[in-house]
Design a protein around this motif. Structure first.
Motif: not given
Length: 264
Positions: A115-125
């Protein structure tokens, strides 16, 4: 394409695709994967031809968090754990502060550090089968990889506390309502959509994109200070009986001692 055992990095027409590649273990982060992620992120930061990044997992898995067997067998003391988490924070900070847009393509589990890794992104699909969880408390740990910073900025402080303290799993639709997920996309169209967005962003002004990100980014040493505190807290948590008991019960497939009560 540069292919490593645990991480694949493919750069094509300004888009870098960074793919976690241990699907047999649901792309759980072990020391090798962490080292290869750090290497790939350094390469991305140095390559000014890269104008957008896609972060994904292979074969229906994004990232199931830290590898519990590797953690249990590490045999580190507090100083060793602190150094490990500080080293990991270096590349996590590099992702969060990257001056180019990051699109996360989440299929399957994005739990704990995933989850932390996904939250490093600007846009999440995400696909309809994506599942999310700030699962750290299940194993007696605190959120890491920047989650203490990123999650409350996305969902607000009270909801972040609830997600961290409950360690509950939630689906893509709830993640979208919370603002974690931008779009829900069919599994067979996930990378197609991520590539379409990334290729579009390649055409945008790199200076303008960089300034947008910079002005929305943490100011001064806020992120660095919080992540240093996060690493120190996690190093302490790794040495507690609660963590050791929780991990042993999970590895032995026993019921966890901590469970969030169902809503009535």
């Amino acid at each position: 394409m540069s292919e490593l055992r645990s991480v694949m990095l493919n750069v094509n027409e300004g888009v870098a695709e960074l793919t976690l590649n241990q699907p047999e273990r649901r792309n759980a982060l072990d020391p090798i994967m962490r080292a290869q992620l750090a290497e790939a992120i350094i390469a991305i930061r140095r390559d000014r031809n890269v104008r957008a990044v896609i972060l994904a997992g292979s074969k229906g898995h994004f990232c199931a968090g830290g590898d519990l067997r590797a953690l249990a067998g590490a045999g580190l003391d507090n100083e060793g754990w602190l150094q490990r988490f500080q080293d990991m924070n270096d590349w996590v900070r590099d992702l969060i502060s990257l001056d180019r847009p990051i699109v996360a393509a989440v299929d399957g589990m994005a739990t704990g550090a995933g989850l932390s890794l996904a939250l490093t992104a600007d846009l999440v699909l995400a696909t309809p089968r994506a599942r999310f969880s700030a699962s750290f408390l299940r194993v007696g740990l605190v959120p890491d990889c920047g989650c203490l910073y990123t999650l409350p900025r996305v969902v607000g402080v009270q909801r972040a506390k609830e997600l961290m303290l409950s360690a509950r799993e939630f689906d893509a639709e709830e993640a979208q309502r919370l603002g974690i997920v931008m779009e829900i996309v069919a599994a067979d169209a996930l990378l197609v959509r991520a590539r379409a967005i990334a290729c579009s962003l390649v055409q945008a002004s790199p200076a303008a994109v960089s300034m947008i990100k910079r002005n929305l980014a943490p100011q001064g040493g806020e992120l660095a200070a919080l992540m240093d505190a996060e690493a120190q807290a996690q190093a302490l948590a790794m040495g507690t009986p609660g963590h050791r008991t929780a991990v042993n019960r999970l590895l032995e497939k026993q019921a966890p001692l901590f469970n969030w009560p169902a809503a009535t």
